[in-house]
Motif scaffolding. Structure first.
Motif, PDB file in Angstrom:
ATOM      1  N   GLN A   1       0.827  -1.206   0.000  1.00 14.07           N
ATOM      2  CA  GLN A   1       0.000   0.000   0.000  1.00 14.07           C
ATOM      3  C   GLN A   1       0.864   1.261   0.000  1.00 14.07           C
ATOM      4  OE1 GLN A   1      -2.778  -0.789   3.183  1.00 14.07           O
ATOM      5  NE2 GLN A   1      -4.031   0.932   2.503  1.00 14.07           N
TER       6      GLN A   1
ATOM      7  N   ILE B   1       2.568   1.775  -3.404  1.00  8.80           N
ATOM      8  CA  ILE B   1       1.616   2.280  -4.401  1.00  8.80           C
ATOM      9  C   ILE B   1       1.322   3.756  -4.165  1.00  8.80           C
ATOM     10  CG2 ILE B   1      -0.790   2.135  -5.170  1.00  8.80           C
ATOM     11  CD1 ILE B   1      -0.561  -0.911  -4.843  1.00  8.80           C
ATOM     12  N   ALA B   2       1.131   4.135  -2.906  1.00 13.35           N
ATOM     13  CA  ALA B   2       0.838   5.533  -2.584  1.00 13.35           C
ATOM     14  C   ALA B   2       1.997   6.434  -2.972  1.00 13.35           C
ATOM     15  CB  ALA B   2       0.543   5.666  -1.092  1.00 13.35           C
TER      16      ALA B   2
ATOM     17  N   PHE C   1       4.293   5.835  -5.244  1.00 12.92           N
ATOM     18  CA  PHE C   1       4.404   5.915  -6.711  1.00 12.92           C
ATOM     19  C   PHE C   1       3.358   6.858  -7.292  1.00 12.92           C
ATOM     20  CE2 PHE C   1       7.466   2.433  -7.067  1.00 12.92           C
ATOM     21  CZ  PHE C   1       8.175   2.864  -8.188  1.00 12.92           C
ATOM     22  N   GLU C   2       2.158   6.849  -6.688  1.00 13.26           N
ATOM     23  CA  GLU C   2       1.133   7.787  -7.158  1.00 13.26           C
ATOM     24  C   GLU C   2       1.586   9.225  -6.952  1.00 13.26           C
ATOM     25  OE1 GLU C   2      -2.481   6.688  -5.251  1.00 13.26           O
ATOM     26  OE2 GLU C   2      -2.961   5.148  -6.760  1.00 13.26           O
ATOM     27  N   GLY C   3       2.163   9.486  -5.766  1.00  8.05           N
ATOM     28  CA  GLY C   3       2.689  10.836  -5.484  1.00  8.05           C
ATOM     29  C   GLY C   3       3.790  11.208  -6.454  1.00  8.05           C
TER      30      GLY C   3
ATOM     31  N   GLY D   1       4.198  10.031  -9.436  1.00  8.79           N
ATOM     32  CA  GLY D   1       3.585  10.280 -10.750  1.00  8.79           C
ATOM     33  C   GLY D   1       3.143  11.724 -10.879  1.00  8.79           C
ATOM     34  N   MET D   2       2.537  12.247  -9.802  1.00 14.92           N
ATOM     35  CA  MET D   2       2.096  13.635  -9.830  1.00 14.92           C
ATOM     36  C   MET D   2       3.282  14.587  -9.950  1.00 14.92           C
ATOM     37  SD  MET D   2      -0.217  15.840  -9.909  1.00 14.92           S
ATOM     38  CE  MET D   2      -1.848  15.284  -9.446  1.00 14.92           C
TER      39      MET D   2
ATOM     40  N   SER E   1      -1.458  16.420  -4.198  1.00 15.27           N
ATOM     41  CA  SER E   1      -0.835  15.272  -3.536  1.00 15.27           C
ATOM     42  C   SER E   1       0.333  14.727  -4.346  1.00 15.27           C
ATOM     43  CB  SER E   1      -1.869  14.171  -3.312  1.00 15.27           C
ATOM     44  OG  SER E   1      -2.380  13.763  -4.547  1.00 15.27           O
ATOM     45  N   GLU E   2       1.424  15.459  -4.292  1.00 11.31           N
ATOM     46  CA  GLU E   2       2.639  14.964  -4.958  1.00 11.31           C
ATOM     47  C   GLU E   2       3.465  14.191  -3.913  1.00 11.31           C
ATOM     48  OE1 GLU E   2       5.764  16.733  -4.035  1.00 11.31           O
ATOM     49  OE2 GLU E   2       4.261  17.279  -2.528  1.00 11.31           O
TER      50      GLU E   2
ATOM     51  N   VAL F   1       2.447  13.040   0.027  1.00 16.13           N
ATOM     52  CA  VAL F   1       2.126  11.661   0.401  1.00 16.13           C
ATOM     53  C   VAL F   1       3.013  11.211   1.565  1.00 16.13           C
ATOM     54  CG1 VAL F   1       2.114   9.271  -0.395  1.00 16.13           C
ATOM     55  CG2 VAL F   1       1.334  11.093  -1.910  1.00 16.13           C
TER      56      VAL F   1
END
Lengths: 322, 214
Positions: free
Chosen positions: B5, B8-9, B11-13, B15-16, B167-168, B172
């Protein structure tokens, strides 16, 4: 003989610095003229005016029987002059507004610099009145009328120029340097341009260097490439601005040999040089320029061996002793 | 706390952050060139206006500029506000970086010797042809080192976007920190290091390609 270049009373000033004063001379096809004189005498400026890198204020220029820059008398009623400081070394630029009537209509004309056959009288804050040398206000001035940039660009191709510091394009190989202008300016096909460039490179003896970058060849070779680059556009007159001043004596020899070779093939050349003995050998005529004026103009050997003016004698003495 | 989790969080940040980075470059690189031309404009008032603008943008913190772009149109009640955080960040970043880029472009242009343009003129080229064929490759070589510096700074400056709640990556990480987890927050450094490492390699390659001349 065909007259290929004619200049009539050319004047050029940078601000108050009157660099060229009433320069007139003419040139025949196939002739080689050397311009000599001390530094700051206006030699380079004359060459830059002829290749249109600088614009003269008054006087006319004929190339190949065509009046490219006509000269015209214009009434002068100067209203204001603006003095604008230019970046380091360029001095001041004078702008003035000339108000005159044409067919009953009032017209304004801006001149970026004032024609120079006059001196200036400082009246009051930022207002100048053009006067002649004895201080009388002028009613008419002689002004060079330059054609529009795109017309001038086409005409300027009749003049080729080789610079003192080569100015090759550092990011292009030798052959790319040569084909760039023919392809862009004359829309030449790439293969045709390459063949032409190879021919010119062979003329200056550098066929083996066509894929080298300018940083990989010597100064003398760079200058020879620069000559080949100018030749690619087949100019009617090839001008040299001190082609050997940035080179050591050994490299100077190879460049001078190329210039001699061009003379053999009948190229019309105008050479600004400090190599007096070379000028004596190669040139048909010599112009001695000092303080912006032509002091002597005549047969090369006669001028260099037996100068008539006192100033020329002094100059020759110093050069030949050194 | 599930490690999957967390990753993933993060990596999402990340990505932004990367999205902000590339979007800013896409706008700021051409905009900077426009600013550079305006700065070199011969019509003096335009030049002075541009100088003043660059002074203001370079003289105030980027964080302040983001807040101004995001909140001020709404506060002044102009009838429109920038609701989308990403758009506000993009506007602030692009203008800020365009100003820095413009100074670099200008330096690169001034470093091309006058003789190059004169040679082009004598060879009969138009000014536009001279700029594209002769000046641009040399400007490119001149600006590459300072440009790489500025672009690497941009990677880390993306973290300022959290100030308006975008949320970069750092946002995060801080989220996890607030929940009492230290490791994910420090792990964000790895993402920045990896990204800057790749950029450094790319720029070194580009510089090497220009080294064959002069």
């Amino acid at each position: 003989m065909e007259k290929i270049l004619e200049i009539k009373s050319l004047n050029k000033s940078f601000g108050l610095n009157h660099v060229l004063k009433d320069i007139s001379f003419s040139m025949q096809k196939g002739e080689v003229i050397a311009i000599i004189g001390s530094s700051g005498g206006g030699k380079s400026t004359l060459l830059r005016c002829l290749t249109f890198l600088e614009k003269a204020q008054s006087g006319s220029i004929w190339i190949g029987g065509e009046e490219i820059v006509p000269s015209e008398l214009q009434p002068v009623k100067p209203k204001f002059m603006f003095v604008q400081k230019l970046p380091c070394g360029s001095g001041k630029k004078f702008k003035f507004v000339n108000k005159y009537e044409e067919n009953g209509k009032k017209k304004f004309k801006f001149f970026t610099t004032v024609p120079v056959d006059m001196t200036y009288k400082y009246k009051f804050f930022k207002k100048y009145i053009p006067t002649d040398e004895s201080g009388n206000p002028l009613s008419e001035i002689n002004v060079s009328i330059y054609p529009k940039d795109n017309v001038l660009r086409e005409k300027a191709l009749k003049m080729g120029l080789v610079f003192q510091d080569f100015n090759l394009f550092p990011h292009k190989t030798v052959i790319e340097n040569l084909i760039m202008a023919p392809m862009l300016v004359k829309n030449m096909d790439k293969q045709v341009a390459i063949n032409l460039a190879k021919e010119q490179l062979a003329k200056v003896g550098l066929s083996d260097k066509e894929n080298a970058y300018p940083c990989e060849i010597s100064g003398g070779q760079k200058q020879r490439v620069a000559i080949a680059r100018a030749l690619c556009l087949s100019p009617e007159i090839l001008c040299f601005d001190e082609p050997t001043s940035a080179l050591d004596p050994e490299l100077t020899g190879e460049v001078l040999k190329v210039i001699s070779g061009l003379r053999e093939s009948g190229t019309t050349m105008l050479i600004v040089t400090h190599e007096i003995m070379f000028a004596r050998e190669i040139a048909d005529k010599v112009i001695f320029l000092d303080g912006g004026k032509i002091l002597e103009y005549g047969d090369a050997k006669a001028v260099i061996d037996n100068p008539t003016e006192q100033r020329t004698k002094e100059f020759m003495d110093k050069i030949l002793k050194a | 706390m599930d490690i999957q989790q967390v990753v993933i969080a993060l990596f999402e940040g990340f990505g932004m952050s990367v999205a902000i980075f590339f979007a800013t470059l896409a706008v700021a690189l051409p905009l900077g060139l426009l600013f550079a031309f305006l700065q070199k404009c011969k019509f003096k008032p335009v030049k002075y206006l541009m100088d003043a603008f660059i002074w203001i943008i370079r003289g105030t913190p980027l964080m302040l500029q983001i807040i101004v772009v995001y909140y001020v149109p709404g506060l002044l009640d102009w009838g429109f506000g920038i609701r989308e955080e990403f758009v506000a960040v993009l506007i602030a970043f692009s203008i800020n970086y365009a100003c820095y880029f413009s100074v670099i472009y200008k330096g690169g242009m001034d470093a091309v010797p006058k003789g190059q343009y004169e040679a082009c003129q004598v060879l009969g080229m138009k000014k536009s042809q001279a700029f594209v064929n002769v000046a641009m490759p040399q400007i490119y070589k001149n600006i590459l080192p300072p440009m790489s510096n500025e672009i690497i700074t941009l990677v880390k400056d993306t973290s300022l976007a959290r100030i308006i709640g975008l949320s970069e990556l750092i946002f995060v990480g801080q989220d996890f920190l607030n929940k009492g987890y230290l490791a994910p927050f420090f792990a964000t450094a790895l993402f920045y290091l990896a990204f800057v490492g790749i950029l450094s390699i790319v720029f070194a390659k580009l510089e090497k390609r220009t080294n064959r001349y002069r």
